[in-house]
Design an enzyme around this catalytic site. Structure first.
Site, mmCIF file in Angstrom:
data_model
loop_
_atom_site.group_PDB
_atom_site.id
_atom_site.type_symbol
_atom_site.label_atom_id
_atom_site.label_comp_id
_atom_site.label_asym_id
_atom_site.label_seq_id
_atom_site.Cartn_x
_atom_site.Cartn_y
_atom_site.Cartn_z
ATOM 1 N N TYR A 99 26.333 -9.631 27.130
ATOM 2 C CA TYR A 99 27.434 -9.040 26.365
ATOM 3 C C TYR A 99 28.756 -9.191 27.120
ATOM 4 C CZ TYR A 99 24.429 -6.325 23.111
ATOM 5 O OH TYR A 99 23.551 -5.914 22.136
ATOM 6 N N GLY A 100 28.641 -9.309 28.452
ATOM 7 C CA GLY A 100 29.808 -9.187 29.322
ATOM 8 C C GLY A 100 30.948 -10.144 29.051
ATOM 9 N N ASP B 144 20.396 -1.650 25.492
ATOM 10 C CA ASP B 144 21.191 -2.489 26.398
ATOM 11 C C ASP B 144 21.145 -3.918 25.849
ATOM 12 O OD1 ASP B 144 22.562 -3.337 28.804
ATOM 13 O OD2 ASP B 144 20.663 -4.082 29.573
ATOM 14 N N CYS C 193 27.300 -1.974 35.976
ATOM 15 C CA CYS C 193 26.512 -2.712 34.979
ATOM 16 C C CYS C 193 25.074 -2.297 35.225
ATOM 17 C CB CYS C 193 26.671 -4.217 35.172
ATOM 18 S SG CYS C 193 25.528 -5.204 34.176
ATOM 19 N N THR C 194 24.338 -1.984 34.156
ATOM 20 C CA THR C 194 22.985 -1.451 34.353
ATOM 21 C C THR C 194 21.994 -2.507 34.854
ATOM 22 O OG1 THR C 194 22.576 -1.738 31.986
ATOM 23 C CG2 THR C 194 23.263 0.445 32.724
ATOM 24 N N ASN D 177 27.002 -0.646 30.280
ATOM 25 C CA ASN D 177 28.414 -0.330 30.544
ATOM 26 C C ASN D 177 29.338 -1.060 29.583
ATOM 27 O OD1 ASN D 177 28.705 1.105 33.469
ATOM 28 N ND2 ASN D 177 26.855 -0.127 33.318
ATOM 29 N N THR D 178 29.009 -2.340 29.306
ATOM 30 C CA THR D 178 29.882 -3.127 28.433
ATOM 31 C C THR D 178 29.927 -2.508 27.038
ATOM 32 O OG1 THR D 178 28.993 -5.014 29.661
ATOM 33 C CG2 THR D 178 30.423 -5.502 27.786
ATOM 34 N N GLU E 211 18.022 -11.070 34.522
ATOM 35 C CA GLU E 211 17.198 -11.359 33.330
ATOM 36 C C GLU E 211 16.116 -12.388 33.660
ATOM 37 O OE1 GLU E 211 17.210 -10.264 29.980
ATOM 38 O OE2 GLU E 211 18.611 -8.692 30.579
HETATM 39 N N1 DGL Z 1 23.747 -4.292 31.371
HETATM 40 C C1 DGL Z 1 24.956 -4.388 30.647
HETATM 41 C C2 DGL Z 1 26.065 -3.594 31.270
HETATM 42 O O1 DGL Z 1 25.766 -2.550 31.807
HETATM 43 C C3 DGL Z 1 25.315 -5.694 30.003
HETATM 44 C C4 DGL Z 1 25.451 -6.910 30.828
HETATM 45 C C5 DGL Z 1 25.672 -8.127 29.966
HETATM 46 O O2 DGL Z 1 24.963 -8.289 28.978
HETATM 47 O O3 DGL Z 1 26.599 -8.906 30.283
HETATM 48 O O4 DGL Z 1 27.213 -3.932 31.198
#
Ligand code: DGL
Length: 276
Positions: A45-46, A13, A183-184, A77-78, A153
């Site tokens: 990442y989003g 992740d 989103c996890t 998810n991203t 975070e």
């Molecule tokens: N936990 C991630 C998700 O499920 C990423 C969130 C992120 O880094 O913006 O999308």
């Protein structure tokens, strides 16, 4: 003789969010060893371009494969929205994402009311959930919640700030039957979101559903570890600060093990192992 079934499973992740998936995997596959990669140096990442996230996902997967994993769970998810199915085509091991298991759980919920999707901008831009749900004839309302990731975070999911931010994101929602935590990181906010949405709204967290799919596929592929172990191992690879990673991982109740700091990308590669 080398037996691939005894190899560890890779999970990754952008940060600590995937620990919610790792915990579910650990519950359903207690005999497996895991290598978890938290890309905390590059979180979130989003808001990054999907092509950039795809490159990160490939780079991390290659690192995990170089460490001998028998399969990879994209616990983000991203990254699932940006890199599947390309990742699955390119890699020599099975790859699982978190989006489709979440969609299936939402569609199995009783009722035909509107489904809400909370996720990152990248996941929503890729229409990862919408395309599946609309194809099944469901009405969808989606909302990007970018501030949730730094809040989780930071280890302050259970704070007034988190609550105010959640109220803001949910303020213009229509009537919803089900809400997918797309989103996890968001399961860390589950209790508060349920409170704000009210007891009638069904929340979907794809962690258990993803773990069930992985467990079933490993069995079908003959890749379930059958080596007797007193304690299966979990090794964490962290690209950012290890102390803050351990702090938040503990708050989330994520399973700990050994932790190694790793630098990917242009900074070159260094390794540093500590115990957690
Ligand atoms: N936990 C991630 C998700 O499920 C990423 C969130 C992120 O880094 O913006 O999308």
């Amino acid at each position: 003789m080398f037996d691939p079934a005894q190899a560890p499973l890779g999970v990754f992740d952008s940060g600590v969010g995937g620990l919610t998936v790792l915990a579910a995997l650990k519950r359903q596959l207690p005999q497996e060893d895991f290598i978890y990669f938290g890309d905390t140096a590059r979180v979130p990442y989003g808001r990054k371009p999907l092509e950039m996230v795809r490159d990160f996902a490939l780079e991390i997967s290659q690192e995990l494969i170089s460490r001998g994993v028998k399969g990879i769970v994209v616990a983000c998810n991203t990254a699932s929205a940006a890199s599947l199915p390309e990742l699955a085509d390119k890699l020599p091991v099975p790859v699982w994402g978190v989006v489709e298991p979440g969609v299936e759980v939402a569609l199995r919920m009783p009722g035909q009311g509107r489904i809400g999707v909370l996720g990152t901008e990248g996941t929503l831009k890729a229409r990862a959930y919408e395309s599946h749900l609309e194809a099944a004839g469901r009405e969808v309302w989606s909302k990007a919640c970018p501030l949730f990731v730094p809040i989780v975070e930071e280890g302050i999911s259970d704070s007034q700030i988190a609550r105010l931010v959640a109220e803001h994101y949910l303020s213009e929602r229509p009537e919803l039957q089900t809400v997918i935590l797309g989103c996890t990181h968001y399961p860390a906010l589950k209790g508060m979101l349920q409170e704000l949405l009210g007891p009638k709204v069904q929340l979907v967290d794809s962690a258990e559903a993803t773990a069930a799919v992985v467990a079933a596929d490993l069995k079908n592929l003959g890749l379930v570890s059958n080596e007797p172990k007193t304690a299966a191992s979990i090794h964490h690879l962290v690209s950012g600060d290890v102390t803050s990673y351990l702090h938040t991982a503990k708050i989330l109740g994520g399973p700990l093990g050994s932790v190694e700091r790793i630098y990917l990308g242009q900074a070159g590669r260094q390794r540093d192992t500590v115990s957690g």
